[in-house]
Design a protein around this motif. Structure first.
Motif, PDB file in Angstrom:
ATOM      1  N   THR A  26      -8.478   4.734   0.632  1.00  0.00           N
ATOM      2  CA  THR A  26      -7.659   5.680   0.381  1.00  0.00           C
ATOM      3  C   THR A  26      -6.465   6.188   1.480  1.00  0.00           C
ATOM      4  OG1 THR A  26      -9.164   6.451  -1.273  1.00  0.00           O
ATOM      5  CG2 THR A  26      -7.373   8.011  -0.584  1.00  0.00           C
ATOM      6  N   TYR A  27      -7.118   6.138   2.648  1.00  0.00           N
ATOM      7  CA  TYR A  27      -6.310   6.427   3.941  1.00  0.00           C
ATOM      8  C   TYR A  27      -5.436   5.258   4.136  1.00  0.00           C
ATOM      9  CZ  TYR A  27      -9.896   9.709   5.095  1.00  0.00           C
ATOM     10  OH  TYR A  27     -10.804  10.744   5.024  1.00  0.00           O
ATOM     11  N   LEU A  28      -5.705   4.101   3.890  1.00  0.00           N
ATOM     12  CA  LEU A  28      -4.575   2.899   3.834  1.00  0.00           C
ATOM     13  C   LEU A  28      -3.574   3.022   3.183  1.00  0.00           C
ATOM     14  CD1 LEU A  28      -7.130  -0.156   4.805  1.00  0.00           C
ATOM     15  CD2 LEU A  28      -5.840   1.119   6.369  1.00  0.00           C
ATOM     16  N   LEU A  29      -4.098   3.400   1.821  1.00  0.00           N
ATOM     17  CA  LEU A  29      -2.960   3.664   0.704  1.00  0.00           C
ATOM     18  C   LEU A  29      -1.954   4.707   0.989  1.00  0.00           C
ATOM     19  CD1 LEU A  29      -5.478   2.614  -2.140  1.00  0.00           C
ATOM     20  CD2 LEU A  29      -3.423   1.423  -1.458  1.00  0.00           C
ATOM     21  N   MET A  30      -2.429   5.585   1.745  1.00  0.00           N
ATOM     22  CA  MET A  30      -1.581   6.833   2.194  1.00  0.00           C
ATOM     23  C   MET A  30      -0.499   6.519   3.144  1.00  0.00           C
ATOM     24  SD  MET A  30      -3.732  10.149   1.365  1.00  0.00           S
ATOM     25  CE  MET A  30      -5.201  10.168   2.398  1.00  0.00           C
ATOM     26  N   GLY A  31      -0.811   5.219   3.580  1.00  0.00           N
ATOM     27  CA  GLY A  31       0.297   4.796   4.688  1.00  0.00           C
ATOM     28  C   GLY A  31      -0.465   4.618   5.955  1.00  0.00           C
ATOM     29  N   ALA A  32      -1.775   4.886   6.224  1.00  0.00           N
ATOM     30  CA  ALA A  32      -2.203   5.145   7.563  1.00  0.00           C
ATOM     31  C   ALA A  32      -2.502   3.650   8.070  1.00  0.00           C
ATOM     32  CB  ALA A  32      -3.953   5.533   7.414  1.00  0.00           C
ATOM     33  N   ARG A  49       0.973  -1.235  -0.072  1.00  0.00           N
ATOM     34  CA  ARG A  49       0.033   0.182   0.034  1.00  0.00           C
ATOM     35  C   ARG A  49       0.815   1.304   0.095  1.00  0.00           C
ATOM     36  NH1 ARG A  49      -4.309  -2.460   4.013  1.00  0.00           N
ATOM     37  NH2 ARG A  49      -5.741  -3.502   2.465  1.00  0.00           N
ATOM     38  N   GLU A 102      -5.221   4.554  12.286  1.00  0.00           N
ATOM     39  CA  GLU A 102      -5.164   6.119  11.843  1.00  0.00           C
ATOM     40  C   GLU A 102      -6.248   6.260  10.718  1.00  0.00           C
ATOM     41  OE1 GLU A 102      -0.366   7.214  12.121  1.00  0.00           O
ATOM     42  OE2 GLU A 102      -0.769   5.755  10.563  1.00  0.00           O
ATOM     43  N   ARG A 115      -0.502  14.307  -4.688  1.00  0.00           N
ATOM     44  CA  ARG A 115      -0.233  13.676  -3.325  1.00  0.00           C
ATOM     45  C   ARG A 115       0.589  12.476  -3.569  1.00  0.00           C
ATOM     46  NH1 ARG A 115      -5.560  13.299   0.463  1.00  0.00           N
ATOM     47  NH2 ARG A 115      -6.103  11.850  -0.990  1.00  0.00           N
ATOM     48  N   CYS A 119      -3.971   4.594  -5.479  1.00  0.00           N
ATOM     49  CA  CYS A 119      -4.929   4.017  -6.438  1.00  0.00           C
ATOM     50  C   CYS A 119      -5.923   5.424  -6.309  1.00  0.00           C
ATOM     51  CB  CYS A 119      -5.779   3.135  -5.488  1.00  0.00           C
ATOM     52  SG  CYS A 119      -7.174   2.333  -6.329  1.00  0.00           S
ATOM     53  N   ILE A 120      -6.042   5.790  -7.729  1.00  0.00           N
ATOM     54  CA  ILE A 120      -6.991   7.113  -8.009  1.00  0.00           C
ATOM     55  C   ILE A 120      -8.263   6.860  -8.832  1.00  0.00           C
ATOM     56  CG2 ILE A 120      -6.713   9.540  -8.764  1.00  0.00           C
ATOM     57  CD1 ILE A 120      -3.674   9.192  -8.196  1.00  0.00           C
ATOM     58  N   GLY A 121      -9.215   7.187  -8.221  1.00  0.00           N
ATOM     59  CA  GLY A 121     -10.425   6.789  -8.944  1.00  0.00           C
ATOM     60  C   GLY A 121     -11.007   8.341  -9.711  1.00  0.00           C
ATOM     61  N   LEU A 131       4.374  11.306  -2.284  1.00  0.00           N
ATOM     62  CA  LEU A 131       4.578  10.171  -1.544  1.00  0.00           C
ATOM     63  C   LEU A 131       5.523   9.285  -2.376  1.00  0.00           C
ATOM     64  CD1 LEU A 131       0.942   9.484  -0.197  1.00  0.00           C
ATOM     65  CD2 LEU A 131       3.051  10.050   1.114  1.00  0.00           C
ATOM     66  N   LEU A 191      -1.967  15.157   4.057  1.00  0.00           N
ATOM     67  CA  LEU A 191      -2.455  14.208   5.043  1.00  0.00           C
ATOM     68  C   LEU A 191      -1.591  13.260   5.196  1.00  0.00           C
ATOM     69  CD1 LEU A 191      -5.115  13.387   6.920  1.00  0.00           C
ATOM     70  CD2 LEU A 191      -6.118  12.446   4.409  1.00  0.00           C
ATOM     71  N   PRO A 192      -1.061  12.522   4.597  1.00  0.00           N
ATOM     72  CA  PRO A 192      -0.299  11.064   4.608  1.00  0.00           C
ATOM     73  C   PRO A 192       1.014  11.441   5.624  1.00  0.00           C
ATOM     74  CG  PRO A 192      -0.499  11.504   2.000  1.00  0.00           C
ATOM     75  CD  PRO A 192      -1.146  12.984   2.856  1.00  0.00           C
ATOM     76  N   ARG A 236     -14.456   3.249  -0.180  1.00  0.00           N
ATOM     77  CA  ARG A 236     -13.040   3.703  -0.836  1.00  0.00           C
ATOM     78  C   ARG A 236     -12.420   4.820  -0.331  1.00  0.00           C
ATOM     79  NH1 ARG A 236     -13.256   2.771  -6.712  1.00  0.00           N
ATOM     80  NH2 ARG A 236     -11.527   3.837  -7.449  1.00  0.00           N
ATOM     81  N   GLU A 237     -13.177   5.830   0.445  1.00  0.00           N
ATOM     82  CA  GLU A 237     -12.313   6.619   1.178  1.00  0.00           C
ATOM     83  C   GLU A 237     -11.413   6.075   2.202  1.00  0.00           C
ATOM     84  OE1 GLU A 237     -14.760  10.485   2.802  1.00  0.00           O
ATOM     85  OE2 GLU A 237     -14.364   9.129   4.661  1.00  0.00           O
ATOM     86  N   VAL A 271     -10.819  10.715  -3.232  1.00  0.00           N
ATOM     87  CA  VAL A 271     -10.892  11.181  -1.737  1.00  0.00           C
ATOM     88  C   VAL A 271      -9.697  11.985  -1.264  1.00  0.00           C
ATOM     89  CG1 VAL A 271     -11.395  10.330   0.586  1.00  0.00           C
ATOM     90  CG2 VAL A 271     -12.256   8.891  -1.431  1.00  0.00           C
ATOM     91  N   GLY A 288      -9.965  13.939   1.635  1.00  0.00           N
ATOM     92  CA  GLY A 288      -9.968  13.580   3.273  1.00  0.00           C
ATOM     93  C   GLY A 288      -9.668  14.804   4.179  1.00  0.00           C
ATOM     94  N   HIS A 305       5.117   8.326   7.549  1.00  0.00           N
ATOM     95  CA  HIS A 305       5.451   9.374   6.788  1.00  0.00           C
ATOM     96  C   HIS A 305       5.685  10.453   7.739  1.00  0.00           C
ATOM     97  CE1 HIS A 305       4.276   6.946   3.227  1.00  0.00           C
ATOM     98  NE2 HIS A 305       3.134   7.059   3.654  1.00  0.00           N
ATOM     99  N   TYR A 333       0.372  10.784   9.226  1.00  0.00           N
ATOM    100  CA  TYR A 333       0.556   9.422   9.586  1.00  0.00           C
ATOM    101  C   TYR A 333       1.872   8.923  10.096  1.00  0.00           C
ATOM    102  CZ  TYR A 333      -4.045   9.016   7.207  1.00  0.00           C
ATOM    103  OH  TYR A 333      -5.369   9.368   6.740  1.00  0.00           O
ATOM    104  N   ARG A 334       2.016   7.984  10.783  1.00  0.00           N
ATOM    105  CA  ARG A 334       3.279   7.783  11.563  1.00  0.00           C
ATOM    106  C   ARG A 334       4.540   6.931  10.365  1.00  0.00           C
ATOM    107  NH1 ARG A 334       3.144   2.720  15.248  1.00  0.00           N
ATOM    108  NH2 ARG A 334       1.002   3.573  15.497  1.00  0.00           N
TER     109      ARG A 334
END
Lengths: 226, 262
Positions: free
Chosen positions: B162-168, A74, B172, A147, A79-81, A151, A97-98, B158-159, A85, A87, A104, A101-102
């Motif tokens: 997306t958070y998981l794919l950003m490394g969450a 991951r 998180e 974004r 994955c972009i739709g 990353l 936002l990323p 899906r949202e 999203v 967020g 990054h 998270y821990r």
């Protein structure tokens, strides 16, 4: 890089994709196409563990995707739709936002890097202060791409990513994905997008019907049915 | 001084009062007359049973029976939480039980054993009604929190991905939904706290004054119970949501479908 080996995904008793087998090499750009509901998006999201295959295996590099490496998969894949999203309420917060998270934390990119990527995607840096709800679909998509680039993602799963873009924005996105070698697995119905891809996988009723190296004129007819 | 007893004849007059809403609903053709009558009957049976078991508990006043009763109340609240939030009790029972028990006992220890200090410490007159109030409120708050949280993640898969794919991490990625769910669960209690004594009548205080306590004593109890309840529901909703992540998501941090009733 990514390989499906007779993968079947089901919801209850219904198979969404069946016996899917194909591989994507590093820096290859592949398109999945077919009618709505044929299972194209499920193929994309199965790579990142949104569905656990009922049978078969998805390989990422040499290793099967499993609970131990799913985090790494991951972190490598974006994955972009069609309706990405973001967020967050503000565009800058969405972009960064990323980095809250821990995984990054402490790696937030400098403003120059953000501005350069925005420029490459033909976005004005003032967009950073805008409320996300005021962005057009095309702007949202490009912010999601920006974004992913921040990353340093290597693999892109793109679901109709150019569908909401105007001609100028689309040109910028196509330019971006062709100027840098990325591995791309996409779902698209856009003839302009086909031009930058090297392999075309037709999916019908959850199964691969054919894999071709050149865009088939019939593809356009299939796409028209969607 | 004790509260004036209500005679059985007076109770008949009070029951007769129910004919007023029944007639209104009947003439307005609301189609709920049967429902009202069943509800009144249920209330009567439930409260009569409650009167009997409270009478038994107060007389017996045994440490094991009292704490066993509290655990039973938590278990019933647990089943109600799962049923009303659309989740399968079999999947969620253990985590909800743990969350409810920790938060309920956390405030019971402070409110009853440290602040009130009854003799003996397990005195049913204090332990049972106060625990009941705390657990009842935790039950309502958890129902809202769990229902909102899981419905929201199911709706925004899906949202969430997306958070998981950003490394969450799972926690998180779940955090925005946890925030919203806890906020929704606390909102009615916050409104009650802010208007207590102005709009809503403090139930415990009213009961104590009728039972012969001075207003000052009654107010102290009311403040104590309000703080205890608010603390318990905050702790329990956060704890239950966090604990439930372990059982409600698969090894890929994706929501399991079989946690839902339908």
């Amino acid at each position: 890089m990514v390989r499906f080996d007779t993968v079947t995904v089901s919801y209850g008793n219904t198979s969404i994709i069946q016996d899917i087998t194909f591989g994507v090499e590093e820096f290859e750009r592949v398109v999945l196409y077919g009618k709505s509901g044929s299972g194209k998006s499920t193929v994309l999201t199965t790579i990142v563990g949104a569905h656990i295959p009922e049978s078969g295996t998805v390989y990422f590099g040499e290793e099967a995707v499993n609970k131990r490496n799913i985090g790494e998969v991951r972190r490598t894949v974006s994955c972009i739709g069609q309706e990405p999203v973001l967020g967050a309420e503000k565009t800058r917060d969405a972009l960064l936002l990323p980095f809250s998270y821990r995984a990054h934390r402490g790696k937030a990119p400098p403003d120059e890097q953000i501005n350069r990527i925005l420029h490459d995607l033909q976005l004005d840096h003032e967009i950073l202060e805008k409320d996300v709800s005021f962005l057009s679909s095309g702007e949202k998509q490009r912010i999601a791409i920006a974004r992913a680039l921040l990353l340093d993602k290597k693999i892109f799963l793109l679901d109709e990513v150019t569908s909401a873009l105007d001609i100028e924005s689309k040109r910028a996105v196509l330019q971006l994905f062709t100027s840098t070698p990325y591995t791309i697995i996409s779902v698209s119905h856009d003839p302009d997008w086909f031009k930058i891809c090297s392999r075309f996988i037709k999916i019908a009723n959850g199964r691969i019907v054919e894999i071709t190296a050149t865009p088939d004129p019939a593809m356009y007819a299939v796409n028209g049915e969607d | 001084m004790e509260a004036i007893n209500i005679s059985y004849r007076a109770m008949i007059i009070l029951y007769a009062l129910i004919t007023v809403p029944v007639l209104i609903c009947f003439f307005l053709k609301l189609g709920n007359v049967k429902q009202i009558l069943i509800a009144v009957l249920r209330m009567t049976v439930q409260l009569a049973a409650m009167g009997l078991y409270l009478d038994f508990l107060f007389r017996f006043n045994n440490v094991w029976v009292n704490f066993g009763w509290v655990i039973l109340m938590i278990a019933i609240a647990n089943i109600t939480v799962n049923r009303n939030s659309g989740l399968r009790t079999a999947r969620m029972f253990l985590t909800v039980m743990l969350g409810l028990t920790i938060s309920a006992f956390f405030v019971i220890v402070i409110f009853i054993f440290i602040a009130i200090r009854p003799e003996p410490f397990y005195d049913a007159r204090y332990l049972i009604p106060i625990s009941g109030m705390v657990i009842g409120n935790c039950m309502r708050a958890n129902t809202i929190a769990l229902e909102r949280f899981y419905a929201s993640i199911k709706k925004n898969e899906r949202e969430f991905l997306t958070y998981l794919l950003m490394g969450a991490t799972l926690r998180e990625a779940a955090l925005p939904y946890i925030r919203e769910s806890v906020k929704s669960a606390l909102a009615p209690h916050l409104a009650t706290l802010a208007t207590l004594g102005l709009v809503s009548l403090p139930g415990m205080m009213t009961g104590q004054i009728l039972g012969g306590s001075t207003p000052i004593v009654a107010i102290k109890y009311q403040i104590g119970i309000m703080i205890a309840i608010f603390t318990a529901i905050t702790v329990t909703t956060v704890l239950n949501l966090l604990l439930s992540l372990k059982v409600a998501f698969n090894e890929y941090s994706i929501l399991k479908r079989d946690i839902f009733r339908n």
